[in-house]
Design a protein around this motif. Structure first.
Motif, PDB file in Angstrom:
ATOM      1  N   ASP A 458       0.838  -1.196   0.000  1.00  0.00           N
ATOM      2  CA  ASP A 458       0.000   0.000   0.000  1.00  0.00           C
ATOM      3  C   ASP A 458       0.875   1.249   0.000  1.00  0.00           C
ATOM      4  OD1 ASP A 458      -2.152  -1.666   0.171  1.00  0.00           O
ATOM      5  OD2 ASP A 458      -2.536  -1.322   2.315  1.00  0.00           O
ATOM      6  N   ALA A 459       0.331   2.326  -0.586  1.00  0.00           N
ATOM      7  CA  ALA A 459       1.040   3.605  -0.551  1.00  0.00           C
ATOM      8  C   ALA A 459       1.194   4.050   0.892  1.00  0.00           C
ATOM      9  CB  ALA A 459       0.253   4.659  -1.353  1.00  0.00           C
ATOM     10  N   GLY A 460       2.399   4.454   1.250  1.00  0.00           N
ATOM     11  CA  GLY A 460       2.648   4.945   2.610  1.00  0.00           C
ATOM     12  C   GLY A 460       3.073   3.861   3.582  1.00  0.00           C
ATOM     13  N   PHE A 461       2.956   2.584   3.147  1.00  0.00           N
ATOM     14  CA  PHE A 461       3.309   1.497   4.074  1.00  0.00           C
ATOM     15  C   PHE A 461       4.784   1.561   4.473  1.00  0.00           C
ATOM     16  CE2 PHE A 461       5.207  -2.595   4.979  1.00  0.00           C
ATOM     17  CZ  PHE A 461       4.392  -3.076   6.006  1.00  0.00           C
ATOM     18  N   ASP A 462       5.662   1.747   3.460  1.00  0.00           N
ATOM     19  CA  ASP A 462       7.099   1.690   3.736  1.00  0.00           C
ATOM     20  C   ASP A 462       7.523   2.766   4.741  1.00  0.00           C
ATOM     21  OD1 ASP A 462       7.260  -0.424   2.060  1.00  0.00           O
ATOM     22  OD2 ASP A 462       8.053   0.697   0.347  1.00  0.00           O
ATOM     23  N   GLU A 463       6.958   3.975   4.591  1.00  0.00           N
ATOM     24  CA  GLU A 463       7.319   5.062   5.509  1.00  0.00           C
ATOM     25  C   GLU A 463       6.822   4.729   6.933  1.00  0.00           C
ATOM     26  OE1 GLU A 463       5.788   5.381   2.648  1.00  0.00           O
ATOM     27  OE2 GLU A 463       7.160   6.552   1.395  1.00  0.00           O
ATOM     28  N   ALA A 464       5.570   4.279   6.970  1.00  0.00           N
ATOM     29  CA  ALA A 464       4.996   3.952   8.286  1.00  0.00           C
ATOM     30  C   ALA A 464       5.770   2.808   8.942  1.00  0.00           C
ATOM     31  CB  ALA A 464       3.520   3.572   8.137  1.00  0.00           C
ATOM     32  N   PHE A 465       6.172   1.821   8.139  1.00  0.00           N
ATOM     33  CA  PHE A 465       6.917   0.681   8.654  1.00  0.00           C
ATOM     34  C   PHE A 465       8.281   1.122   9.198  1.00  0.00           C
ATOM     35  CE2 PHE A 465       9.909  -2.828   8.245  1.00  0.00           C
ATOM     36  CZ  PHE A 465       9.239  -3.847   8.895  1.00  0.00           C
ATOM     37  N   ALA A 466       8.947   2.018   8.422  1.00  0.00           N
ATOM     38  CA  ALA A 466      10.267   2.499   8.851  1.00  0.00           C
ATOM     39  C   ALA A 466      10.155   3.219  10.191  1.00  0.00           C
ATOM     40  CB  ALA A 466      10.856   3.422   7.778  1.00  0.00           C
ATOM     41  N   SER A 467       9.120   4.045  10.315  1.00  0.00           N
ATOM     42  CA  SER A 467       8.922   4.791  11.561  1.00  0.00           C
ATOM     43  C   SER A 467       8.650   3.851  12.734  1.00  0.00           C
ATOM     44  CB  SER A 467       7.751   5.764  11.378  1.00  0.00           C
ATOM     45  OG  SER A 467       7.374   6.302  12.620  1.00  0.00           O
TER      46      SER A 467
END
Lengths: 523, 73
Positions: A458-467
């Protein structure tokens, strides 16, 4: 002149007569169930009850108790019940006294009787009062028939010892199941702190014949109580071996880690040369990718004294690894998550296995080291049906009541309630973490789904996961002093040697409170 | 020749089959990898033998204890 034949004649004649009678009676008792039966066992590669004792104990150290015991229920059995089928006595292992019960299957199937019941009770009483480990070499057809039949048989033979099956763990018990084992032979096996099973043996409540009669269908003895069942399903077998000799060696080895009784510290041994040699590269045993699994036993073997890891129940509850070891020459219990199995997610079998190991270590003054890499407890309908909440809390309670030093080292993942069960927070005396540790309430992938509603892709998953993942790094926890130390992996062995020394139970000479001593031996 | 079964010890889905039918494997070798709980969990051969058949394909969902391959030893 006296009519007493014992005193008749000259002193010389009397001595000869007494010696002859003693020798004849001794030979009859030592002949067990006869040459033919012994020969059949030898041909099958199976030791007899006396050769097992010889293989177990230091040479010439056995002193027998009850050699001349025979059936006391039926006069017609007296001549065919040498030592009444259960050989008992005392001997030494590595110079330390132990008590032994060795079942002689060649004598009336080593069935349990009045006389041999008294022999076992005596061995247990002496072991308990004098602080000796007790060893059972099990192979018995169960209760002797027809002695136990009828209300007179029951009233006479059963229930006369109100402590017969009480374990307060005053001293260690070790058992080997070395043939067909039913009734009390099985009870003593599962009541023991260590139970080794030889392949081909059967450990069950009753024989397959009796089971077949009761349920009306053929029962395979191995399905009923074979090694595979007890190694993988019941967890009763701490170890499985191929031969009698290996079983006896396993008992000697097991006892080398333990004190003779609960009021002394375990023995200390010299540190073998080469211990710690693999620590320089220990980090390479941990995969860089967080989704990849590995065998934690390689890390354990690198940390502990060379060749000292004595794993218990290796085929049961494999997510949890338990075993005795030595670190710096001193006995240490190891509890570890093994990501190789189920990714390290703790299941109910692993909970039972770790709980019983904590009971063993607490009872016999053994500190524990916990090596942590778990995404949490296995969840789902299957886990709930297997009573996961109860098993998790038994484990937790055992850990919190454990009164010897406990040191937790977080290698990688430590999540949720499993963080607490594996010694997180104040649940151990010291918590150390490798820089690779990640600690949080749940796996960041699931947290992103719960908090943001996003799945991988999903869009935004990678950023949220990194955080979410960054917040799991160990440094914030170290900043709050919720882990006492962050250690470089190659220093783990040295750290543990030093920290176990700091936490040595000096005030009680290395003896704990044994709050778990009356807990069950299986769950 | 005795047959033995390789089972998945977790519920998940087959991520990657890393062996082929007819291939000789040793005890402890990885036969395939199951994805479960975001982890890559191997199905390993209990005994040495030859892969006789796969009972699943990649991406097939599997349950705990399901037989995923048959070996001849």
């Amino acid at each position: 002149m006296s009519a007493d034949r014992k005193t008749e004649g000259s002193p010389e004649t009397r001595r000869v007569r007494l010696e002859r009678e003693f020798a004849a009676r001794q030979a009859k008792a030592l002949a067990m169930g006869g040459a033919e039966r012994i020969a059949r066992r030898t041909a099958a590669g199976v030791l007899n009850a006396r050769s097992r004792i010889d293989g177990l104990l230091d040479p010439e150290s056995f002193i027998e108790s009850g050699l001349f015991g025979v059936s006391s229920s039926r006069a017609e059995d007296r001549d065919r019940s040498a030592a009444d089928g259960k050989i008992t006595g005392f001997g030494r292992i590595e110079g330390r006294e132990v008590a032994v019960v060795s079942n002689d299957f060649t004598v009336m199937g080593a069935s349990s009787s009045s006389t041999n019941g008294r022999k076992i009770a005596h061995a247990k009483r002496v072991a308990t009062q004098r602080g000796l480990p007790l060893i059972f070499l099990g192979e018995s057809s169960g209760a002797r028939m027809p002695d136990h039949m009828g209300s007179r048989g029951m009233g006479t033979l059963l229930g006369n010892d109100p402590t017969q099956y009480v374990r307060m763990r005053e001293t260690p018990w070790a058992s080997a199941t070395l043939g067909l084992s039913f009734g009390s032979s099985s009870w003593y096996a599962v009541l023991s702190d260590f139970c080794v099973v030889r392949k081909g043996a059967v450990l069950a409540v009753s024989s397959s014949l009796l089971a077949s009669l009761a349920i009306g269908e053929a029962v395979d003895p191995q399905d009923l109580g074979g090694w595979k069942l007890h190694a993988e399903v019941t967890g009763f077998a701490d170890m499985v071996v191929e031969t009698d000799e290996e079983a006896l060696a396993a008992i000697r080895n097991f006892l080398s880690y333990l004190p003779s009784h609960c009021n002394e510290a375990p023995p200390e041994l010299a540190v073998p040369e080469g211990s710690g040699a693999d620590m320089a590269n220990v980090i390479d045993l941990l995969p860089e990718k967080r989704t990849q699994v590995y065998d934690v036993r390689k890390i354990i073997r690198a940390i502990v004294d060379k060749d000292s890891f004595f794993e218990l129940k290796p085929r049961f509850g494999k997510v949890g690894v338990t075993g005795l070891s030595r670190i710096g020459g001193r006995t240490v219990g190891i509890i570890a998550n093994n990501p190789l199995s189920k990714g390290g997610a703790l299941d109910t079998d692993a909970c039972e296995k770790i709980t019983s190991f904590l009971v063993l270590c607490d009872s016999f003054n053994i500190p524990v080291v916990l090596l942590v890499d778990t995404p949490g407890f296995a969840i789902g309908t299957d886990a709930e049906r297997k009573r996961a909440p109860g098993k998790i809390m038994n484990f937790m309670q055992a850990l919190q009541m454990f009164s010897m030093p406990k040191i937790s080292v977080v290698l990688r993942k430590s999540y949720g309630q499993a963080y607490l069960n594996m010694g997180g927070g104040r649940n151990s005396d010291e918590v150390a973490a490798w820089p690779t540790a990640e600690v949080s309430f749940m796996d960041p992938t699931f947290a992103v789904k719960v908090v943001h509603g996003l799945s991988p892709g999903d869009a935004g998953f990678d950023e949220a996961f990194a955080s979410m993942s960054k917040d799991s790094e160990v440094w914030d926890m170290a900043g709050a002093y919720a882990v006492q130390s962050v250690i470089e992996p190659h220093t783990t062995r040295d750290y543990l040697i030093r920290m176990l020394e700091v936490h040595r139970s000096r005030m009680t000479n290395g003896v704990g409170q044994h709050l778990l001593r009356a807990w069950p031996t299986s769950y | 020749m005795a047959e033995c079964e390789a089972k998945s010890e977790v519920t998940g889905s087959v991520w990657k089959i890393v062996t082929e039918v007819g291939q000789q494997v040793e005890a402890g070798d990885t036969i395939m990898i199951i994805e479960s709980m975001k982890m890559e969990i191997p199905v390993v051969a209990e005994e040495s033998g030859t892969i006789k058949a796969f009972l699943v394909k990649e991406e097939t969902p599997v349950t705990e204890g399901q037989v995923v391959a048959v070996l001849e030893s």
